[in-house]
Design an enzyme around this catalytic site. Sequence first.
Site: not given
Ligand code: DQA
Length: 149
Positions: A10-11, A18, A23, A74, A77, A98, A100, A107
Site C-alpha cells: 500500500p501507498n 510521498r 523514500y 515490499n 505498512a 522482503e 524496504h 524509524r
Molecule cells: C516501507 C516501510 C514501511 O514501514 C512503510 O509503511 C512503507 C514503506 C519501506 O519500503 O521503507 O510504506 O515498507
Amino acid sequence: MKKILVIHGPNLQLLGKRDPAVYGKGTLADINRGLAAEAKRLRMELDLLQSNHEGEIVEAIGKARGRYAGILINPAAYTHTSVAIRDALEAAGVPAVEVHLSNIYAREPFRHSSLMAPVVAGQITGFGAASYGLGLQALAGLTARPSKR
Ligand code: DQA
C-alpha cells in the site's frame, strides 16, 4: 526462465511524491525499470503487482505455488500489521524476500517489528531503490538449481 512475482504494498504508488526525505524522489515506475534491468541480467521474468488491498495481496501470494520460483515483496505498512499476508507467505510454498526502501529499524518504534521476517528467506531494508535489486539477487541465489557437477 525463472518467473518472480513482485508485490508492492500500500501507498507505494505514491513514491516520488510521498515523503521524499525518507523514500527518495524516484517513482514506482523508476523502481520497476531498475528491476526489469536487473531481471534481464539475472535471466528472470517478472510479474508486477501494486496493491493497496490486503486481500488482493493474500490472493496473489496464494496463487504463486507452481507459477513462480519466488516472491519479492515490499509489504509496506502491512509489514507491521498483517497476519493474513504473513500466513499467506508461510503457506506459499515458494521462497520470498522482503524488501524496504527505508531502514525500518531506524524509524518509529511501530516499524521495528516485521510480522513477515520469520516466514521469509530474508529481509533487505534501508538501501532505497537498490533494496529491490539486492532482493532479486538474493532470490536468484535461493532459486538456483544445484549444478550437475
Ligand atoms: C516501507 C516501510 C514501511 O514501514 C512503510 O509503511 C512503507 C514503506 C519501506 O519500503 O521503507 O510504506 O515498507
